[in-house]
Design an enzyme around this catalytic site. Structure first.
Site, PDB file in Angstrom:
ATOM      1  CD  GLU A  18      -3.246  -0.073   0.227  1.00  0.00           C
ATOM      2  OE1 GLU A  18      -2.918   0.985  -0.372  1.00  0.00           O
ATOM      3  OE2 GLU A  18      -4.370  -0.577   0.147  1.00  0.00           O
ATOM      4  CG  ASN A 148      -8.552   2.233   0.549  1.00  0.00           C
ATOM      5  OD1 ASN A 148      -7.349   2.468   0.661  1.00  0.00           O
ATOM      6  ND2 ASN A 148      -9.091   1.089   0.961  1.00  0.00           N
ATOM      7  CG  ASP A 198      -7.440  -0.761  -2.059  1.00  0.00           C
ATOM      8  OD1 ASP A 198      -6.771   0.118  -1.493  1.00  0.00           O
ATOM      9  OD2 ASP A 198      -7.523  -1.921  -1.600  1.00  0.00           O
TER      10      ASP A 198
END
Length: 294
Positions: A18, A148, A198
């Protein structure tokens, strides 16, 4: 689904990749393996990747100046010395709530840093989106489950974000000079179908590029919410993109193998790797974070 040229950046697999970021001055990309407490540093000119072990679970960073970064971690925001990696606590982040950790984050063109938190087990409504503005944390939105897709229009007048379980991409008007909201969030796009929204980034023309976890792709949306492109990613759980390269012409996309058993990993042989895609568009430099009024 489009298939564009793609390369693998390094051989390291991320449990939960991430928070990718890019510094054009040094041509260096950064990203995290949140669950394994690792920070990756890739000098794109040489292709080498350095792995930094962290004492805390961290999820995002932004540059303060050439020599220092602000690291977003489970219990606080830390100044990080780029050369030596030394961490110094700048400000606590929900340090009184051990049930949460940091997640997605991105800097507004004004230098204000939007930062999301979530429950460690993705507990419903446990998270919050904060904004670090003028050295002070402002609480923007609470009762978020998985924040997100935090990103901003090039002119700084619009912010985007999602609460991933809802699969709704939101837009909200913000003050370009402060990065703080001046309106209420409204749904820009409701995703139906495979995977979930996401991490995201905005290109130079204002298209919103959003990774779709569980669907092996990155989608591009217009500022009015139309999905206009879908690029294939070689791993099922694509997690977050950022534009990299001296001309911002490549899209770095992280991925993860979180929650995948042995059979699932075998069926997804490039799980957890980090990729460089050639989308045929250009991004823009990420702003530096401002830690005070100066």
């Amino acid at each position: 689904m489009e298939r564009v040229p793609v390369a693998v950046l390094g051989e390291h697999r991320c449990h939960l990749g991430e928070g990718p970021a890019y510094d054009a001055a040094s041509d260096t990309a950064w990203w995290f393996d949140i669950l394994e407490r690792r920070l990756f540093e890739a000098r794109l000119g040489s292709g080498g990747v350095v792995v930094h072990t962290l004492p805390v679970m961290a999820s995002a960073l932004a540059y303060v100046d050439d020599g220092s970064q602000l690291l977003v971690a489970e219990d606080g925001l830390y100044r990080r010395d780029v050369a030596g990696g030394r961490l110094t606590l700048f400000l606590p982040l929900e340090a009184d709530n051990p049930a949460t950790r940091s997640n997605d984050a991105r800097v507004h063109p004004s230098g204000t840093f939007w930062i999301g938190t979530m429950g460690r087990q993705a507990e419903a409504g446990a998270g919050t989106i904060h904004a670090l503005q003028g050295g002070v944390l402002h609480r923007l939105y609470d009762r978020i489950t998985i924040p997100n897709a935090i990103c901003f229009a090039p002119d700084g007048a619009t912010a985007y974000f999602t609460d991933s379980p809802t699969n709704r991409l939101f837009r909200v008007a913000v003050d370009p000079s402060t990065g703080l909201p001046v309106g209420e969030p409204a749904t820009l796009h409701q995703h139906d179908g495979a995977g979930g929204l996401d991490g995201a980034v905005v290109d130079a023309e204002g298209l919103i590029w959003c990774a779709r976890w569980g669907a092996a792709c990155v989608d591009a949306y217009t500022p009015v919410g139309d999905r206009v492109r879908t690029l294939a990613v070689p791993a099922l759980q694509a997690s977050c993109p950022v534009f990299v390269g001296r001309d911002f012409g490549r899209l770095l996309v992280t991925s993860a193998y979180e929650g995948m058993d042995a059979a699932a990993r075998e069926a997804d042989p490039q799980h957890g790797l980090t990729f460089l895609l050639d989308p045929g568009v250009r991004g823009r430099p990420e702003p530096r974070v401002r830690l005070g009024d100066g």
